[in-house]
Write an enzyme that holds these catalytic residues in place. Structure first.
Site, PDB file in Angstrom:
ATOM      1  N   ARG A 172       0.828  -1.211   0.000  1.00  0.00           N
ATOM      2  CA  ARG A 172       0.000   0.000   0.000  1.00  0.00           C
ATOM      3  C   ARG A 172       0.862   1.262   0.000  1.00  0.00           C
ATOM      4  O   ARG A 172       1.801   1.369   0.777  1.00  0.00           O
ATOM      5  CB  ARG A 172      -0.922  -0.005   1.222  1.00  0.00           C
ATOM      6  CG  ARG A 172      -1.943  -1.125   1.137  1.00  0.00           C
ATOM      7  CD  ARG A 172      -2.813  -1.241   2.368  1.00  0.00           C
ATOM      8  NE  ARG A 172      -3.834  -2.278   2.142  1.00  0.00           N
ATOM      9  CZ  ARG A 172      -4.885  -2.460   2.919  1.00  0.00           C
ATOM     10  NH1 ARG A 172      -5.076  -1.704   3.970  1.00  0.00           N
ATOM     11  NH2 ARG A 172      -5.756  -3.412   2.650  1.00  0.00           N
ATOM     12  N   SER A 187     -21.122 -13.814  15.177  1.00  0.00           N
ATOM     13  CA  SER A 187     -20.540 -12.714  14.418  1.00  0.00           C
ATOM     14  C   SER A 187     -20.634 -12.978  12.911  1.00  0.00           C
ATOM     15  O   SER A 187     -20.279 -14.061  12.444  1.00  0.00           O
ATOM     16  CB  SER A 187     -19.074 -12.561  14.861  1.00  0.00           C
ATOM     17  OG  SER A 187     -18.412 -11.575  14.125  1.00  0.00           O
ATOM     18  N   SER A 196     -19.587  -1.969   3.811  1.00  0.00           N
ATOM     19  CA  SER A 196     -19.168  -0.874   2.934  1.00  0.00           C
ATOM     20  C   SER A 196     -18.267  -1.283   1.786  1.00  0.00           C
ATOM     21  O   SER A 196     -17.907  -0.446   0.971  1.00  0.00           O
ATOM     22  CB  SER A 196     -18.475   0.197   3.742  1.00  0.00           C
ATOM     23  OG  SER A 196     -17.097  -0.100   3.837  1.00  0.00           O
ATOM     24  N   HIS A 255     -21.201   3.071   8.502  1.00  0.00           N
ATOM     25  CA  HIS A 255     -21.392   3.551   7.128  1.00  0.00           C
ATOM     26  C   HIS A 255     -22.827   3.982   6.857  1.00  0.00           C
ATOM     27  O   HIS A 255     -23.236   4.107   5.705  1.00  0.00           O
ATOM     28  CB  HIS A 255     -20.957   2.482   6.124  1.00  0.00           C
ATOM     29  CG  HIS A 255     -19.481   2.283   6.145  1.00  0.00           C
ATOM     30  ND1 HIS A 255     -18.611   3.121   5.490  1.00  0.00           N
ATOM     31  CD2 HIS A 255     -18.715   1.390   6.809  1.00  0.00           C
ATOM     32  CE1 HIS A 255     -17.364   2.737   5.731  1.00  0.00           C
ATOM     33  NE2 HIS A 255     -17.403   1.691   6.527  1.00  0.00           N
ATOM     34  N   THR A 266     -19.686   6.190  14.045  1.00  0.00           N
ATOM     35  CA  THR A 266     -18.455   6.975  14.028  1.00  0.00           C
ATOM     36  C   THR A 266     -18.792   8.429  13.740  1.00  0.00           C
ATOM     37  O   THR A 266     -19.817   8.727  13.119  1.00  0.00           O
ATOM     38  CB  THR A 266     -17.473   6.459  12.952  1.00  0.00           C
ATOM     39  OG1 THR A 266     -16.249   7.185  13.055  1.00  0.00           O
ATOM     40  CG2 THR A 266     -18.013   6.645  11.542  1.00  0.00           C
ATOM     41  N   LYS A 304     -16.992   9.565   9.420  1.00  0.00           N
ATOM     42  CA  LYS A 304     -17.398   9.347   8.030  1.00  0.00           C
ATOM     43  C   LYS A 304     -18.517  10.334   7.661  1.00  0.00           C
ATOM     44  O   LYS A 304     -18.211  11.466   7.305  1.00  0.00           O
ATOM     45  CB  LYS A 304     -17.705   7.875   7.823  1.00  0.00           C
ATOM     46  CG  LYS A 304     -16.401   7.054   8.005  1.00  0.00           C
ATOM     47  CD  LYS A 304     -16.508   5.551   8.033  1.00  0.00           C
ATOM     48  CE  LYS A 304     -15.140   4.950   8.324  1.00  0.00           C
ATOM     49  NZ  LYS A 304     -15.143   3.495   8.481  1.00  0.00           N
ATOM     50  N   THR A 311      -6.696   9.460  26.881  1.00  0.00           N
ATOM     51  CA  THR A 311      -7.121  10.860  26.869  1.00  0.00           C
ATOM     52  C   THR A 311      -8.288  11.028  25.911  1.00  0.00           C
ATOM     53  O   THR A 311      -8.292  10.489  24.811  1.00  0.00           O
ATOM     54  CB  THR A 311      -5.945  11.749  26.435  1.00  0.00           C
ATOM     55  OG1 THR A 311      -4.901  11.584  27.382  1.00  0.00           O
ATOM     56  CG2 THR A 311      -6.347  13.213  26.374  1.00  0.00           C
ATOM     57  N   THR A 334      -8.653  -6.541   3.130  1.00  0.00           N
ATOM     58  CA  THR A 334      -9.909  -5.814   3.299  1.00  0.00           C
ATOM     59  C   THR A 334     -11.058  -6.576   2.634  1.00  0.00           C
ATOM     60  O   THR A 334     -12.185  -6.591   3.142  1.00  0.00           O
ATOM     61  CB  THR A 334      -9.782  -4.391   2.708  1.00  0.00           C
ATOM     62  OG1 THR A 334      -8.597  -3.788   3.250  1.00  0.00           O
ATOM     63  CG2 THR A 334     -10.967  -3.536   3.041  1.00  0.00           C
TER      64      THR A 334
HETATM   65  C1  PLP Z   1     -14.247   2.685   9.433  1.00  0.00           C
HETATM   66  C2  PLP Z   1     -14.956   1.599  10.192  1.00  0.00           C
HETATM   67  C3  PLP Z   1     -14.872   1.512  11.582  1.00  0.00           C
HETATM   68  C4  PLP Z   1     -13.903   2.338  12.362  1.00  0.00           C
HETATM   69  O1  PLP Z   1     -14.324   3.638  12.495  1.00  0.00           O
HETATM   70  P1  PLP Z   1     -13.221   4.777  12.727  1.00  0.00           P
HETATM   71  O2  PLP Z   1     -13.982   5.877  13.337  1.00  0.00           O
HETATM   72  O3  PLP Z   1     -12.644   5.082  11.382  1.00  0.00           O
HETATM   73  O4  PLP Z   1     -12.187   4.188  13.647  1.00  0.00           O
HETATM   74  C5  PLP Z   1     -15.682   0.623  12.252  1.00  0.00           C
HETATM   75  N1  PLP Z   1     -16.518  -0.194  11.573  1.00  0.00           N
HETATM   76  C6  PLP Z   1     -16.596  -0.171  10.227  1.00  0.00           C
HETATM   77  C7  PLP Z   1     -17.531  -1.098   9.542  1.00  0.00           C
HETATM   78  C8  PLP Z   1     -15.806   0.708   9.495  1.00  0.00           C
HETATM   79  O5  PLP Z   1     -15.838   0.695   8.166  1.00  0.00           O
END
Ligand code: PLP
Length: 407
Positions: free
Chosen positions: A25, A140, A192, A220, A248, A251, A281, A366
């Site tokens: 990469r 899972s 995703s 996502h 998150t 994104k 932290t 991935t």
């Molecule tokens: C990107 C991702 C995460 C991690 O989220 P970050 O905030 O980037 O650490 C968790 N689960 C899935 C399915 C993701 O694609």
């Protein structure tokens, strides 16, 4: 005893293996330009080029929204830069409290809890939940993200992997678990890399039938689906049936940080037990200030989501009409199959060097070997004209490399 072990050679060997498999990469050295999304400057060794970014998870361009930028700067001016500690030791600011309330509301849950990233939230929450209940078995989905797999591993609990979105298989596995054991089903809403969606309602039905908890990763989907951006669970009216909704801020919301939303009791237990929450932290006030503004903005602007979906549908149609091997996707993800790691990398190198189009190749681990692909993520800011340029370039690259067309 060998006192002169050549440790460096092991690191080189590891990288050589990756290079030989064609999946080494290289980071694109990009300079994003606030206000000019999705355009960026690519700093190559020999030149500086303007490129169009087609693979960002900044799905709604929120990282550059003036409202969000202003809120971030204001929070820095008002509260300073670092948070100064863990949540327990002076790191909880009023902004953290407000953001957690906002996120709990977004998902119609009693409480929410922030983590430094989505990865950490999955690792910390899944492992801690499974450890806290007696004799837990984790079920899972086989396609789950690395962060969920880390959580499952770190729980030390027994795990059963069910075939991707296969409800018959999930039920078979549930039937085989003693009824007096605790059970946790972990899965994502939007996967995703393929852009498919889990049958959330059916998973909840099985969870009810077999007395299992449900943990959904909506990373996502948050900000992108549902009337107010609460994700697929909001869209389908299922938030109340899920034990934990994880998301998150990085994104759809364009910042950084992760969170869970759940009951008061569950959140209090994670807050009190999870090392990944306690011993680090907490996110800095400017990030939290920006995130509050972003979540509020995204909740109120459903037209962004409508435009996002329209853009994705338009690009999918154009890619398919051009005879390119568009993979099935029911979401905003536009995956195009290459099926070979070396060709996949070569295609994206060519797109960047010859067409100033930036798409990162998606290779193993991935996605499974043999399913290497381009993963394209159009946003509300990708115009028809940019899409025409993209599809023209893809068609040329497909011809030049003699890649497989649509079946
Ligand atoms: C990107 C991702 C995460 C991690 O989220 P970050 O905030 O980037 O650490 C968790 N689960 C899935 C399915 C993701 O694609």
């Amino acid at each position: 005893m060998n006192g002169n072990m050549d440790y460096e050679s092991f690191f080189k060997q590891s990288v050589d293996t990756i290079k030989n498999e064609g999946r080494y990469r290289v980071f694109a050295n990009l300079e994003r330009q606030a206000g000019n999304y999705p355009h960026a400057i690519n700093r190559r060794a020999d030149a500086t080029e303007n490129v169009v970014v087609w693979c960002s998870n900044d799905y709604l361009g929120q990282s550059q929204n003036p409202v969000v930028r202003e809120a971030l700067v204001e929070a820095a001016q008002q509260f300073g830069c670092g948070s100064g500690g863990t949540r327990n030791i002076s790191g909880t600011t009023h902004l953290h409290v407000i953001l957690e309330e906002e996120l709990a509301q977004l998902h119609n849950k009693e409480a929410a809890l922030l983590f430094t990233s989505g990865y950490v939230s999955n690792d910390a929450a899944i492992s801690t939940i499974a450890k806290l209940v007696p004799n837990c078995v984790i079920l899972s989905d086989e396609w789950n993200h690395a962060s969920m797999i880390a959580g499952v591993r770190n729980s030390g609990c027994e795990k059963l992997i069910y075939r991707h979105c296969d409800m018959t298989h999930l039920e078979e596995l549930l039937q085989g678990v003693d009824s007096d054991r605790s059970k946790l089903i972990v899965f994502e809403s939007v996967y995703s890399m393929d852009g498919d969606i889990s049958p959330i309602g059916e998973i909840c039905d099985l969870a009810d039938k077999y007395g299992a908890m449900t943990y959904i990763d909506e990373v996502h989907a948050v900000g992108l689906y549902g009337e107010t951006g609460g994700g697929i669970s909001e869209c389908d009216g299922l938030a109340d049936r899920l034990t934990v909704i994880e998301g998150t801020l990085a994104k759809g919301f364009g910042m950084v940080g992760g969170y869970i939303a759940a009951s008061n009791a569950l959140v209090d237990a994670i807050r009190s037990n999870a090392p990944g929450f306690i011993f680090t932290t907490t996110l800095p006030p400017p990030v939290i200030g920006g995130a509050i503004a972003s979540v509020r903005y995204v909740r109120e602007h459903n037209e962004l989501r409508i435009k996002h979906q329209e853009r994705a549908a338009t690009l999918k149609r154009m890619v398919a009409d051009a005879g390119l091997p568009l993979m099935d996707s029911v979401t905003h993800i536009v995956p195009v199959m290459v099926g070979d790691p070396v060709l996949c990398k070569r295609a994206t190198d060519m797109l960047l060097e010859d067409y100033n189009i930036y798409i990162q190749p998606i290779n193993y681990p991935t996605v499974p070997k043999g399913t290497e692909r381009l993963r394209i993520t159009p946003t509300p800011f990708h115009s028809d004209e940019l899409m025409e340029d993209l599809v023209r370039a893809l068609v040329e690259v497909w011809q030049r490399l003699e890649l497989k067309q649509a079946a």
